[in-house]
Design a protein around this motif. Structure first.
Motif, PDB file in Angstrom:
ATOM      1  N   CYS A 150       0.803  -1.235   0.000  1.00 30.36           N
ATOM      2  CA  CYS A 150       0.000   0.000   0.000  1.00 30.36           C
ATOM      3  C   CYS A 150       0.830   1.276   0.000  1.00 30.36           C
ATOM      4  O   CYS A 150       0.322   2.349  -0.308  1.00 30.36           O
ATOM      5  N   TYR A 151       2.088   1.205   0.426  1.00 32.99           N
ATOM      6  CA  TYR A 151       2.921   2.404   0.544  1.00 32.99           C
ATOM      7  C   TYR A 151       3.782   2.642  -0.681  1.00 32.99           C
ATOM      8  O   TYR A 151       4.374   3.704  -0.838  1.00 32.99           O
ATOM      9  N   CYS A 152       3.874   1.652  -1.567  1.00 34.94           N
ATOM     10  CA  CYS A 152       4.920   1.685  -2.597  1.00 34.94           C
ATOM     11  C   CYS A 152       4.394   2.112  -3.957  1.00 34.94           C
ATOM     12  O   CYS A 152       3.403   1.559  -4.456  1.00 34.94           O
ATOM     13  N   GLY A 153       5.064   3.067  -4.563  1.00 38.28           N
ATOM     14  CA  GLY A 153       4.677   3.589  -5.871  1.00 38.28           C
ATOM     15  C   GLY A 153       4.816   2.579  -7.005  1.00 38.28           C
ATOM     16  O   GLY A 153       4.291   2.799  -8.092  1.00 38.28           O
ATOM     17  N   LEU A 208      21.514  -5.144  -7.003  1.00 40.32           N
ATOM     18  CA  LEU A 208      20.550  -5.279  -8.093  1.00 40.32           C
ATOM     19  C   LEU A 208      19.160  -5.312  -7.482  1.00 40.32           C
ATOM     20  O   LEU A 208      18.803  -6.272  -6.792  1.00 40.32           O
ATOM     21  N   GLN A 209      18.403  -4.246  -7.715  1.00 40.55           N
ATOM     22  CA  GLN A 209      17.090  -4.148  -7.081  1.00 40.55           C
ATOM     23  C   GLN A 209      15.989  -4.031  -8.122  1.00 40.55           C
ATOM     24  O   GLN A 209      16.185  -3.430  -9.176  1.00 40.55           O
ATOM     25  N   SER A 210      14.825  -4.612  -7.798  1.00 43.28           N
ATOM     26  CA  SER A 210      13.670  -4.513  -8.704  1.00 43.28           C
ATOM     27  C   SER A 210      12.394  -4.728  -7.914  1.00 43.28           C
ATOM     28  O   SER A 210      12.433  -5.140  -6.749  1.00 43.28           O
ATOM     29  N   LEU A 243      16.141  -7.696   2.047  1.00 50.41           N
ATOM     30  CA  LEU A 243      14.697  -7.929   2.068  1.00 50.41           C
ATOM     31  C   LEU A 243      14.152  -7.291   3.348  1.00 50.41           C
ATOM     32  O   LEU A 243      14.132  -7.919   4.411  1.00 50.41           O
ATOM     33  N   GLU A 244      13.758  -6.033   3.243  1.00 50.69           N
ATOM     34  CA  GLU A 244      13.239  -5.344   4.432  1.00 50.69           C
ATOM     35  C   GLU A 244      12.012  -6.082   4.966  1.00 50.69           C
ATOM     36  O   GLU A 244      11.177  -6.529   4.172  1.00 50.69           O
ATOM     37  N   HIS A 245      11.904  -6.168   6.296  1.00 52.31           N
ATOM     38  CA  HIS A 245      10.676  -6.796   6.822  1.00 52.31           C
ATOM     39  C   HIS A 245       9.546  -5.775   6.936  1.00 52.31           C
ATOM     40  O   HIS A 245       8.415  -6.130   7.170  1.00 52.31           O
ATOM     41  N   GLU A 246       9.864  -4.510   6.778  1.00 54.56           N
ATOM     42  CA  GLU A 246       8.914  -3.376   6.679  1.00 54.56           C
ATOM     43  C   GLU A 246       8.200  -3.035   7.990  1.00 54.56           C
ATOM     44  O   GLU A 246       8.168  -1.888   8.378  1.00 54.56           O
ATOM     45  N   THR A 247       7.585  -4.014   8.647  1.00 56.96           N
ATOM     46  CA  THR A 247       7.058  -3.813  10.006  1.00 56.96           C
ATOM     47  C   THR A 247       6.965  -5.171  10.690  1.00 56.96           C
ATOM     48  O   THR A 247       6.662  -6.172  10.043  1.00 56.96           O
ATOM     49  N   PHE A 267      13.135  -1.650   7.987  1.00 57.59           N
ATOM     50  CA  PHE A 267      11.739  -1.265   8.169  1.00 57.59           C
ATOM     51  C   PHE A 267      11.584   0.233   7.968  1.00 57.59           C
ATOM     52  O   PHE A 267      12.573   0.964   7.871  1.00 57.59           O
ATOM     53  N   MET A 268      10.321   0.645   7.895  1.00 57.91           N
ATOM     54  CA  MET A 268      10.030   2.068   7.718  1.00 57.91           C
ATOM     55  C   MET A 268       9.562   2.690   9.026  1.00 57.91           C
ATOM     56  O   MET A 268       8.916   2.034   9.837  1.00 57.91           O
ATOM     57  N   ILE A 269       9.890   3.945   9.173  1.00 56.35           N
ATOM     58  CA  ILE A 269       9.463   4.720  10.343  1.00 56.35           C
ATOM     59  C   ILE A 269       8.302   5.618   9.919  1.00 56.35           C
ATOM     60  O   ILE A 269       8.407   6.324   8.909  1.00 56.35           O
ATOM     61  N   GLY A 272      14.400   3.578   7.128  1.00 56.26           N
ATOM     62  CA  GLY A 272      14.125   4.875   6.505  1.00 56.26           C
ATOM     63  C   GLY A 272      12.735   5.364   6.839  1.00 56.26           C
ATOM     64  O   GLY A 272      11.866   4.577   7.221  1.00 56.26           O
ATOM     65  N   PRO A 273      12.517   6.681   6.693  1.00 53.72           N
ATOM     66  CA  PRO A 273      11.180   7.222   6.943  1.00 53.72           C
ATOM     67  C   PRO A 273      10.222   6.863   5.808  1.00 53.72           C
ATOM     68  O   PRO A 273      10.619   6.838   4.646  1.00 53.72           O
ATOM     69  N   PHE A 274       8.985   6.600   6.161  1.00 52.83           N
ATOM     70  CA  PHE A 274       7.926   6.418   5.166  1.00 52.83           C
ATOM     71  C   PHE A 274       7.650   7.759   4.488  1.00 52.83           C
ATOM     72  O   PHE A 274       7.587   8.799   5.148  1.00 52.83           O
ATOM     73  N   ILE A 275       7.520   7.725   3.156  1.00 55.06           N
ATOM     74  CA  ILE A 275       7.173   8.931   2.391  1.00 55.06           C
ATOM     75  C   ILE A 275       5.923   8.624   1.570  1.00 55.06           C
ATOM     76  O   ILE A 275       5.944   7.703   0.747  1.00 55.06           O
ATOM     77  N   PRO A 276       4.822   9.360   1.783  1.00 57.86           N
ATOM     78  CA  PRO A 276       3.600   9.038   1.038  1.00 57.86           C
ATOM     79  C   PRO A 276       3.772   9.266  -0.466  1.00 57.86           C
ATOM     80  O   PRO A 276       4.401  10.251  -0.874  1.00 57.86           O
ATOM     81  N   THR A 304      18.193   6.476   1.312  1.00 68.95           N
ATOM     82  CA  THR A 304      17.844   7.530   0.352  1.00 68.95           C
ATOM     83  C   THR A 304      16.616   8.296   0.831  1.00 68.95           C
ATOM     84  O   THR A 304      16.548   9.522   0.719  1.00 68.95           O
ATOM     85  N   ALA A 305      15.646   7.568   1.411  1.00 70.84           N
ATOM     86  CA  ALA A 305      14.395   8.214   1.848  1.00 70.84           C
ATOM     87  C   ALA A 305      14.678   9.301   2.885  1.00 70.84           C
ATOM     88  O   ALA A 305      14.034  10.353   2.887  1.00 70.84           O
ATOM     89  N   LEU A 306      15.661   9.065   3.730  1.00 71.29           N
ATOM     90  CA  LEU A 306      16.009  10.066   4.743  1.00 71.29           C
ATOM     91  C   LEU A 306      16.494  11.347   4.052  1.00 71.29           C
ATOM     92  O   LEU A 306      16.102  12.459   4.419  1.00 71.29           O
ATOM     93  N   GLN A 327       9.951   4.923  -9.042  1.00 68.84           N
ATOM     94  CA  GLN A 327       9.339   5.837  -8.069  1.00 68.84           C
ATOM     95  C   GLN A 327       8.713   5.071  -6.917  1.00 68.84           C
ATOM     96  O   GLN A 327       7.485   4.995  -6.819  1.00 68.84           O
ATOM     97  N   ILE A 328       9.523   4.498  -6.059  1.00 68.69           N
ATOM     98  CA  ILE A 328       8.999   3.872  -4.843  1.00 68.69           C
ATOM     99  C   ILE A 328       8.269   4.937  -4.030  1.00 68.69           C
ATOM    100  O   ILE A 328       7.191   4.732  -3.491  1.00 68.69           O
ATOM    101  N   TYR A 329       8.909   6.095  -3.939  1.00 68.94           N
ATOM    102  CA  TYR A 329       8.314   7.282  -3.316  1.00 68.94           C
ATOM    103  C   TYR A 329       8.773   8.463  -4.150  1.00 68.94           C
ATOM    104  O   TYR A 329       9.767   8.363  -4.877  1.00 68.94           O
ATOM    105  N   PRO A 330       8.059   9.600  -4.084  1.00 66.52           N
ATOM    106  CA  PRO A 330       8.465  10.731  -4.914  1.00 66.52           C
ATOM    107  C   PRO A 330       9.830  11.254  -4.464  1.00 66.52           C
ATOM    108  O   PRO A 330      10.050  11.436  -3.278  1.00 66.52           O
TER     109      PRO A 330
HETATM  110  N1  5AD Z   1       8.435   5.492   1.633  1.00 66.67           N
HETATM  111  C1  5AD Z   1       9.623   5.119   2.146  1.00 66.67           C
HETATM  112  N2  5AD Z   1      10.210   3.938   1.896  1.00 66.67           N
HETATM  113  C2  5AD Z   1       9.558   3.097   1.088  1.00 66.67           C
HETATM  114  N3  5AD Z   1       9.876   1.862   0.663  1.00 66.67           N
HETATM  115  C3  5AD Z   1       8.899   1.433  -0.147  1.00 66.67           C
HETATM  116  N4  5AD Z   1       7.937   2.377  -0.262  1.00 66.67           N
HETATM  117  C4  5AD Z   1       8.329   3.415   0.496  1.00 66.67           C
HETATM  118  C5  5AD Z   1       7.755   4.679   0.802  1.00 66.67           C
HETATM  119  N5  5AD Z   1       6.587   5.075   0.291  1.00 66.67           N
HETATM  120  C6  5AD Z   1      11.071   1.152   1.133  1.00 66.67           C
HETATM  121  C7  5AD Z   1      10.713  -0.238   1.629  1.00 66.67           C
HETATM  122  C8  5AD Z   1      11.306  -1.127   0.579  1.00 66.67           C
HETATM  123  C9  5AD Z   1      12.496  -0.313   0.119  1.00 66.67           C
HETATM  124  C10 5AD Z   1      13.056  -0.711  -1.200  1.00 66.67           C
HETATM  125  O1  5AD Z   1      11.983   0.995   0.077  1.00 66.67           O
HETATM  126  O2  5AD Z   1      11.333  -0.461   2.881  1.00 66.67           O
HETATM  127  O3  5AD Z   1      11.701  -2.383   1.073  1.00 66.67           O
END
Ligand code: 5AD
Length: 319
Positions: free
Chosen positions: A53-56, A91-93, A143-147, A183-185, A213-217, A254-256, A289-292
């Motif tokens: 649900c969080y991933c672009g 190598l990521q996909s 392989l992030e466990h995410e939460t 995981f994401m914060i 990393g921080p979650f980015i909508p 990168t998200a940070l 674009q996982i996140y903008p």
């Molecule tokens: N915001 C921040 N991080 C995200 N990821 C995926 N979607 C988002 C988002 N919207 C992270 C996840 C994933 C990694 C490649 O990027 O943790 O495993």
């Protein structure tokens, strides 16, 4: 070090965290030194069958133009990264079944001929496939466990379960990969207790690396209206990860940097010791674009030199 969930939760909530930052920084210096590892990141396909649900990149996002790199182009990009000085390529996909295990295995074998270490980050697969790629020479797997909250996991991932995710991480560990969780914060519904559980899960699995990393909508996902994660809380989680996993490789994610460039540098004094730099071809980079995020369109060698200079400016040694 061992801490209880309650202790970690209390630390995360402290008014003043400076003492723990200092401890994490000192431990980082003692265990992994002043070196910052620069990893090349090649995003080779943005096709994904998953519904996160969080991933672009999630399968329902119809606005996103999709791409796949030809295996030959993946290999030549890796060779270019090697010439620019990289010693590891990630190598990521998305989870893209177009690439058969054999195709990825062959790419790994060819890239290994350059002498670079290969990290794979392409999702959940049967243990036999992970084993095959390991036999082809893959060194690490992310392989992030995410939460770590099973209910939250199920809400965010309607097509999978935390149990399956953790089983994959345990397989990777058993097979002998250097294994990365993370995981994401700031995920909606997450609490400090969840983050404490996330940290303990990294330790319990015995992760060698952890991406925090921080979650980015993302505007084209169900979580478009949610609030982004806190950069302060992200740094606190990285510092505690250093205390729990003294020798781990912990990236400044990168998200940070997307939320706050200064914090991405700052996290290197909170326990982090790794940075990734995209080597994805410039015409494709903007589609991953996982996140903008803004992206830089310099060439691979210039990108590497920029990152090395950034690290030197922090009085650390790029490798
Ligand atoms: N915001 C921040 N991080 C995200 N990821 C995926 N979607 C988002 C988002 N919207 C992270 C996840 C994933 C990694 C490649 O990027 O943790 O495993």
């Amino acid at each position: 070090m061992t801490y209880t969930r309650k202790q970690l939760e209390t630390f995360l909530a402290l008014e003043d965290f400076q003492e723990i930052y200092a401890q994490a920084d000192a431990l980082r210096a003692e265990t992994v030194g002043d070196i910052v590892h620069i990893r090349a990141l090649l995003e080779f396909s943005n096709h994904c069958k998953r519904l996160c649900c969080y991933c672009g990149l999630n399968a329902t996002d119809k606005n996103l133009p999709r791409f796949r790199m030809d295996p030959r182009d993946m290999i030549s990009t890796a060779q270019e990264a090697c010439q620019a000085g990289y010693k590891t390529i990630v190598l990521q996909s998305g989870e893209d079944p177009w690439y058969t295990p054999d195709m990825i295995g062959e790419v790994v074998k060819q890239i290994k001929k350059t002498g670079m270490a290969v990290t794979l980050s392409c999702g959940e697969h049967p243990e036999s496939v992970y084993q095959y790629w390991r036999d082809c020479g893959a060194d690490r797997y992310l392989l992030e466990h995410e939460t770590s909250d099973p209910k939250l996991y199920a809400t965010l991932h309607p097509d999978s379960s935390l149990e399956a995710r953790v089983a994959c991480l345990r397989s990777l560990k058993r097979i002998g990969y250097e294994t990365g969780g993370g995981f994401m914060i700031g995920l909606p519904g997450q609490t400090l207790s969840t983050i404490a559980g996330d940290l303990l899960l990294l330790q319990e699995i015995g992760c060698d690396m952890a991406g925090i990393g921080p979650f980015i909508p993302h505007p084209d996902t169900p979580l478009r209206e949610a609030t982004p994660g806190s950069t302060e809380l992200t740094k606190r989680a990285v510092a505690l990860a250093r205390l729990l996993l003294p020798r781990a490789n912990l990236p400044a994610t990168t998200a940070l940097g997307v939320l706050d460039d200064a914090q991405k540098e700052n996290v290197f004094s909170c326990g982090a010791n790794v940075i990734m730099r995209k080597v994805t071809p410039n015409n494709l980079k903007k589609l991953y674009q996982i996140y903008p995020a803004a992206f830089s369109d310099v060439d691979i060698r210039t990108g590497r030199l920029e990152t090395e200079a950034e690290i030197r400016s922090l009085n650390r040694t790029p490798v």
